[in-house]
Design an enzyme around this catalytic site. Sequence first.
Site, PDB file in Angstrom:
ATOM      1  N   ASP A  49       1.007  -1.147   0.032  1.00 17.01           N
ATOM      2  CA  ASP A  49       0.116   0.046   0.087  1.00 17.01           C
ATOM      3  C   ASP A  49       0.938   1.363   0.024  1.00 17.01           C
ATOM      4  OD1 ASP A  49       0.704   0.116   2.691  1.00 17.01           O
ATOM      5  OD2 ASP A  49      -1.103   0.198   3.404  1.00 17.01           O
ATOM      6  N   SER A  50       2.119   0.960   0.089  1.00 19.79           N
ATOM      7  CA  SER A  50       3.308   2.235  -0.227  1.00 19.79           C
ATOM      8  C   SER A  50       2.929   2.860  -1.451  1.00 19.79           C
ATOM      9  CB  SER A  50       4.755   1.748  -0.093  1.00 19.79           C
ATOM     10  OG  SER A  50       4.862   0.672  -1.077  1.00 19.79           O
ATOM     11  N   ASP A  88      -0.951  -6.343  -0.316  1.00 18.13           N
ATOM     12  CA  ASP A  88      -1.375  -5.661   1.068  1.00 18.13           C
ATOM     13  C   ASP A  88      -2.472  -5.244   1.394  1.00 18.13           C
ATOM     14  OD1 ASP A  88       0.053  -4.477   3.272  1.00 18.13           O
ATOM     15  OD2 ASP A  88       1.235  -3.036   2.191  1.00 18.13           O
ATOM     16  N   LYS A 117      -0.928  -9.408   3.182  1.00 16.94           N
ATOM     17  CA  LYS A 117      -0.158  -9.065   4.437  1.00 16.94           C
ATOM     18  C   LYS A 117      -1.161  -7.969   5.027  1.00 16.94           C
ATOM     19  CE  LYS A 117       2.881  -5.782   4.284  1.00 16.94           C
ATOM     20  NZ  LYS A 117       2.430  -4.628   4.937  1.00 16.94           N
ATOM     21  N   GLU A 119      -1.297  -5.287   8.702  1.00 17.94           N
ATOM     22  CA  GLU A 119      -0.380  -4.680   9.888  1.00 17.94           C
ATOM     23  C   GLU A 119      -1.172  -5.012  11.176  1.00 17.94           C
ATOM     24  OE1 GLU A 119       0.043  -0.520   9.234  1.00 17.94           O
ATOM     25  OE2 GLU A 119       0.881  -0.912   7.100  1.00 17.94           O
ATOM     26  N   GLU A 186       9.566  -3.934  10.491  1.00 19.23           N
ATOM     27  CA  GLU A 186       9.727  -2.287   9.884  1.00 19.23           C
ATOM     28  C   GLU A 186      10.253  -1.582  11.073  1.00 19.23           C
ATOM     29  OE1 GLU A 186       6.995  -0.676   7.158  1.00 19.23           O
ATOM     30  OE2 GLU A 186       8.167   0.907   7.076  1.00 19.23           O
TER      31      GLU A 186
HETATM   32  O1  KIV Z   1       3.448  -0.958   1.738  1.00 15.54           O
HETATM   33  C1  KIV Z   1       4.627  -1.505   1.557  1.00 15.54           C
HETATM   34  O2  KIV Z   1       5.251  -1.310   0.747  1.00 15.54           O
HETATM   35  C2  KIV Z   1       5.177  -2.258   2.794  1.00 15.54           C
HETATM   36  C3  KIV Z   1       6.618  -2.663   2.800  1.00 15.54           C
HETATM   37  C4  KIV Z   1       7.619  -1.483   2.851  1.00 15.54           C
HETATM   38  C5  KIV Z   1       6.719  -3.596   3.847  1.00 15.54           C
HETATM   39  O3  KIV Z   1       4.359  -2.476   3.719  1.00 15.54           O
END
Ligand code: KIV
Length: 269
Positions: A49-50, A88, A117, A119, A186
């Site tokens: 989600d970056s 994510d 993934k 959090e 992280e």
């Molecule tokens: O969103 C993302 O890119 C991440 C990674 C940097 C671990 O969660």
Amino acid sequence: MPTLSLTKKIERLAALKREGAKIAALTAYDYPTARLLDESGVDLILVGDSLGMVVQGKPNTLSVTMEDMLYHTRLVAQSAQRALVIGDMPFMSYQASVEDAVRNAGRFLQVGAAAVKLEGGITVVDRVEAMTRFGIPVMGHLGMTPQSVNQSGGYTVKGKAQDEADTIVSDAKALETAGAFAVVLECMPTGLAIRITEALSIPTIGIGAGRGCDGQVLVLYDLLGLFDEFVPKFVKPYAHLKADALQALRRYKEEIECGKFPTDAESYH
Ligand code: KIV
């Protein structure tokens, strides 16, 4: 390496940890980047989600939607043949209820991701248990968790204080017990990441967590030197694509202006 089934790819990560071999992971958001990563041989591609920051230009990841994530995950999943693709889960796609979490996680698998993934630690353990029960492989994410940026005091190192470190270790163990197949660590001190890595049998994938993790992940555009608005200490730019691209673009403009492009070589006769 020959193409493995999704289950085998996940099992292979655990085997790499047992053998003491390191896992290489990166983010990707589209067809060309997924192809590049796959060709490079990285084990794991995270559609992070970056993308809210590096693709959409937002100040954080909070506005990223399920639709955004599914769109990019589909592009990556259909392009990568070899690496394990993980989607994510964006902010508010799993926080409100276990039901939301399972339903939204399932949508990632429907567009081609092998796993998801999310959090958080103890607070998401019931989500992780439910997802794994329904056949959805899950990766955890602890330490600095960007979706909690408004509550956790910003993008800072986590687990420096003993009590915070102990909580992160308990969270990691709880995620493993709930069925997570790996966990991202992280922005935390190297010693804490080693403590967690030694305590778990599932792989730890570090970002700003030192060299003791079982693997490493970076945001691709950081590694390529394409995103320079905010460069954290843990980023190592292996290329300087922004500078290279700017040079190419300026040359293109100049050559049009002075009549050097196009030449006969770029023209039809
Ligand atoms: O969103 C993302 O890119 C991440 C990674 C940097 C671990 O969660």
